[in-house]
Design an enzyme around this catalytic site. Structure first.
Site, PDB file in Angstrom:
ATOM      1  CG  ASN A   9      -1.691   1.242   1.451  1.00 49.15           C
ATOM      2  OD1 ASN A   9      -1.760   2.091   0.562  1.00 49.15           O
ATOM      3  ND2 ASN A   9      -2.295   1.384   2.620  1.00 49.15           N
ATOM      4  CE  LYS A  11      -0.016   3.209   4.903  1.00 50.22           C
ATOM      5  NZ  LYS A  11       0.135   3.285   6.349  1.00 50.22           N
ATOM      6  CG  HIS A  94      -5.718   1.853   5.482  1.00 46.74           C
ATOM      7  ND1 HIS A  94      -5.204   2.759   6.379  1.00 46.74           N
ATOM      8  CD2 HIS A  94      -4.730   0.969   5.228  1.00 46.74           C
ATOM      9  CE1 HIS A  94      -3.936   2.425   6.654  1.00 46.74           C
ATOM     10  NE2 HIS A  94      -3.635   1.339   5.959  1.00 46.74           N
ATOM     11  CD  GLU A  96      -2.714   5.427   6.952  1.00 45.04           C
ATOM     12  OE1 GLU A  96      -2.796   5.508   5.710  1.00 45.04           O
ATOM     13  OE2 GLU A  96      -1.751   4.886   7.536  1.00 45.04           O
ATOM     14  CD  GLU A 164      -2.999  -2.527   7.409  1.00 46.67           C
ATOM     15  OE1 GLU A 164      -1.877  -2.648   6.907  1.00 46.67           O
ATOM     16  OE2 GLU A 164      -3.768  -1.600   7.132  1.00 46.67           O
ATOM     17  N   GLY A 170       3.127   2.329  10.598  1.00 48.33           N
ATOM     18  CA  GLY A 170       4.059   3.434  10.386  1.00 48.33           C
ATOM     19  C   GLY A 170       4.872   3.807  11.618  1.00 48.33           C
ATOM     20  CB  SER A 210       6.005  -1.879  11.685  1.00 49.25           C
ATOM     21  OG  SER A 210       5.599  -0.560  12.012  1.00 49.25           O
TER      22      SER A 210
END
Ligand code: 13P
Length: 249
Positions: A9, A11, A94, A96, A164, A170, A210
């Site tokens: 991904n 992003k 996701h 985010e 996730e 991240g 990660s």
């Protein structure tokens, strides 16, 4: 046997030229064909993947879609437009998007159902925050995200789920392989209750957060983990190829 899926991904990274270079570089690197490889670039890079399709082994998809086929929805992207670009996958929910854009389980469920109806394979993303984990609510939160995400969905072995944990995205702090296995096993159990074991045994459930060449082997050695959704470490084709080749790294 479930075929491993390693998906990158990107992003909000890379322009069209960088995407074309990446596609060329990754295809030139050797990778194990028993592993399915997908890249999820920004919308603007998707045409580069489509143009390279006849000489590329990389499958691809989009990071988001809207829950209607067409209409007055300024700024949104229809699943039909993604199919037109040759997309096979679409990320749904996701963290985010849940956190920054306020996507609800209801919106996510609407998107997932339309993705399947139109012929895209949804990658449903779920995961708890650090606070939820520390309060002992991780399973409750993830379980609810899975149940609501799959509500009313006709059992389909092509659905992919990505666990996730938000605190691992991240941050460089990954979940331990055994914690990820425990949660992913729990997710498969929910799918089994909803859809029966014939379908749940075929579902691919990925870990994300990660992931890097140094830890992918341990995740992939767990019974229920069928692959990874990789963020930062997918941006460099050489590093991503090291993750894809987890059997030899
Ligand atoms: P990182 O691999 O950068 O932690 O991101 C994970 C992720 O959010 C993939 O969707």
């Amino acid at each position: 046997m479930r075929r491993p899926l390693i998906a990158g991904n990107w992003k909000m990274h890379k322009n069209i030229r960088e995407a074309s270079e990446y596609i060329r570089e990754l295809n030139e690197l050797p990778w194990d064909d028993s592993v399915e490889v997908a890249v999820i670039p920004p919308f603007t890079c998707l045409f580069a993947f489509r143009e390279a399709r006849s000489r590329s082994r990389i499958r691809y998809g989009a990071q988001n879609m809207f829950w209607a086929r067409e209409g007055a929805f300024t700024g949104e992207i229809s699943p039909l437009m993604l199919l037109d670009l040759g997309c096979e996958y679409v990320l749904i929910g996701h963290s985010e998007r849940r956190q920054i854009m306020g996507e609800s389980d209801r919106m996510i469920n609407d998107k997932l159902r339309l993705a399947l109806e139109t012929g895209l394979f949804p990658i449903l993303c779920v995961g708890e925050t650090l606070e939820e984990r520390e309060n002992g609510n991780a399973k409750e939160v993830v379980g609810e995200q899975v149940r609501q995400g799959l509500q009313g969905v006709i059992p389909h072995p092509g659905v992919v789920i990505a666990y996730e944990p938000v605190w691992a995205i991240g941050t460089g702090v990954n979940a331990t392989a055994s914690d990820a296995q425990e949660m992913i096993h729990f997710v498969r159990d929910i799918a089994k209750k909803e859809w029966g074991s014939q379908v749940s045994d075929q579902l691919r459930i990925l870990y994300g957060g990660s992931v890097k060449p140094a830890n992918i082997g341990e995740f992939m050695s767990q019974d229920d983990i069928d692959g990874a959704l990789v963020g930062g470490a997918s941006l460099d084709p050489k590093v991503f190829a090291d993750i894809i080749n987890f059997r030899s790294t």
